[in-house]
Design an enzyme around this catalytic site. Structure first.
Site, PDB file in Angstrom:
ATOM      1  N   CYS A 130       4.725   0.157   3.930  1.00  0.00           N
ATOM      2  CA  CYS A 130       3.638   0.648   4.780  1.00  0.00           C
ATOM      3  C   CYS A 130       3.492  -0.096   6.099  1.00  0.00           C
ATOM      4  CB  CYS A 130       2.312   0.580   4.022  1.00  0.00           C
ATOM      5  SG  CYS A 130       2.249   1.665   2.573  1.00  0.00           S
ATOM      6  N   ASP A 164       3.509   1.244  -3.802  1.00  0.00           N
ATOM      7  CA  ASP A 164       2.717   1.948  -2.797  1.00  0.00           C
ATOM      8  C   ASP A 164       3.264   3.365  -2.548  1.00  0.00           C
ATOM      9  OD1 ASP A 164       0.612   2.130  -0.956  1.00  0.00           O
ATOM     10  OD2 ASP A 164       1.065   0.187  -0.053  1.00  0.00           O
ATOM     11  N   ASP A 222      -7.431   2.622   0.896  1.00  0.00           N
ATOM     12  CA  ASP A 222      -7.592   1.168   0.984  1.00  0.00           C
ATOM     13  C   ASP A 222      -9.054   0.797   1.235  1.00  0.00           C
ATOM     14  OD1 ASP A 222      -4.897   1.022   0.687  1.00  0.00           O
ATOM     15  OD2 ASP A 222      -4.473   0.221   2.677  1.00  0.00           O
TER      16      ASP A 222
END
Length: 399
Positions: A130, A164, A222
């Site tokens: 990411c 992720d 998040d």
């Protein structure tokens, strides 16, 4: 000699009894073995800054011991994005960033294991991770390299994988997360599997079941170090209680306790709500600079015990009205944990009846306040004053 019908019936009955006992024992033993994970992850406090390196992470392992965190139940020391070198080696294997981790990942895992702790690593179910490194590209991801990466993780002594969802090339989520799950199992090393899919494809419907069979799955985007972000993640996660099972937990993201963006009252709410939701408790603050008040929140063993209760049940929200939330969590010893949360910006007087908590009226109960560590006898009903953004938390048991 042919068995008589009576003896066959007795044998069948005996076999049925054994099968029933085995079936009833299995969930309990699983629940006792796998409570929600507790530990540390560096991302919320360091992100990809230069201070994130092997010296810092070794220091975190030392802090687990000196601060009493290991004794309180925290076990995992996990490192997040930016640990890897920007490309794979000539054989296609992942390598650690030589500046951040000159001694290598296995040496770091060995150091953490020597402290009686477990080590976690990060990757993404995509072509890259990411954190943009260059030309909008992150570090190498695991998509298409699942078997190779899982074998590498196992050889390094990894105990935990946070996987992720970035740069996933729009490949079906179940397919991507199943591929890594099967690769991890094939190594023969028990590696906790944390699916970080952000709730985009409703992982609560599939991530906790075979063939993925993850220990936890993200239900939210998040978190950030603000009351609004914490509240949003709480509200998204609390309504998913029916999908959590012993050893398989909804994950509203890591703890922000101690990072400075919320008040101590709000951090206590954060910790209480995550605990009653049987959520992972992963410290996201820098333990090298944590303030004593924040550390005391993280070390509240009575609240931790609610999160880690071996029954493995997520608390159920029984009231969400006029800014007041009441969540009730059954515990293995027959008692109930209750959290009463005031999300409003003004103080509130709150009453909660025994029946709302699921208790019989007219009973006698011990009511233990898990933040003041005081106890009194009562009929199970609660009357309390709550400051803005505050949470009161109780353990109620029959006398």
């Amino acid at each position: 000699m042919m068995a008589s019908p009576a003896s066959l019936r007795r044998a069948a009955a005996s076999l049925a009894f054994v099968v029933a006992v085995a079936a009833s024992a299995s969930p309990a033993s699983a629940a006792q073995a796998t409570p929600p994970q507790m530990g540390f992850n560096n991302w919320n406090s360091t992100h990809c800054r230069d201070e994130f390196n092997e010296t810092m992470i070794r220091g975190i392992a030392d802090k687990f011991i000196s601060m009493g965190l290991r004794d309180a139940g925290y076990r995992y020391v996990n490192i997040d994005d930016c640990w890897a070198n920007w490309q794979r080696d000539k054989n296609g294997n992942l390598e650690p960033n030589p500046k951040r981790f000159p001694s290598g990942i296995k040496a770091l895992a060995d150091y953490i294991h020597a402290h009686g702790l477990k080590f976690g690593l990060y990757s993404s179910a995509g072509t890259s991770t990411c954190e943009p490194l260059q030309e909008n590209r992150g570090f190498p991801g695991g998509l298409g390299h699942e078997k190779q990466d899982a074998a590498t993780f196992a050889s390094w002594g990894v105990d935990y994988l946070k996987y992720d969802n970035c740069n996933n090339q729009k490949v079906d989520a179940r397919k991507r997360y199943t591929a890594m799950a099967e690769a991890l199992r094939a190594t023969g090393r028990p590696i906790f599997y944390s699916v970080c899919e952000w709730g985009e494809n409703k992982p609560w419907l599939w991530a906790g079941k075979p063939p993925v069979d993850a220990g936890s799955w993200r239900t939210t985007g998040d978190i950030s170090d603000s009351y609004a972000s914490m509240l949003k993640n709480f509200k998204q996660n609390v309504v998913l209680d029916r999908y959590a099972t012993p050893g398989h937990y909804n994950d509203p993201d890591m703890l922000e306790v101690g990072n400075g963006g919320m008040t101590d009252v709000e951090y206590k709410s954060h910790f209480s709500l995550w605990s009653i939701m049987a959520a992972p408790l992963l410290i996201g603050t820098d333990l090298r600079t944590i303030k004593p008040d924040a550390l005391q929140i993280l070390l509240n063993k009575e609240v931790i015990a609610v999160d880690q209760d071996p029954l493995g049940v997520q608390g159920k929200q029984v009231r969400d009205a006029d800014g007041i939330h009441v969540i009730v969590k059954p515990l293995k010893d027959g008692s109930r944990a209750v959290a009463v949360f005031n999300e409003a910006d003004t103080p509130r007087e709150v009453s909660v009846s025994a029946t709302e908590i699921g208790l019989k009226t007219g009973g006698s109960y011990n009511v233990r306040d898990l933040w003041t560590h005081t106890q009194e006898k009562g009929d199970g009903a609660l009357k309390l004053s709550l400051q803005p953004h505050a949470t009161a938390m109780y353990r109620i048991s029959t006398l």
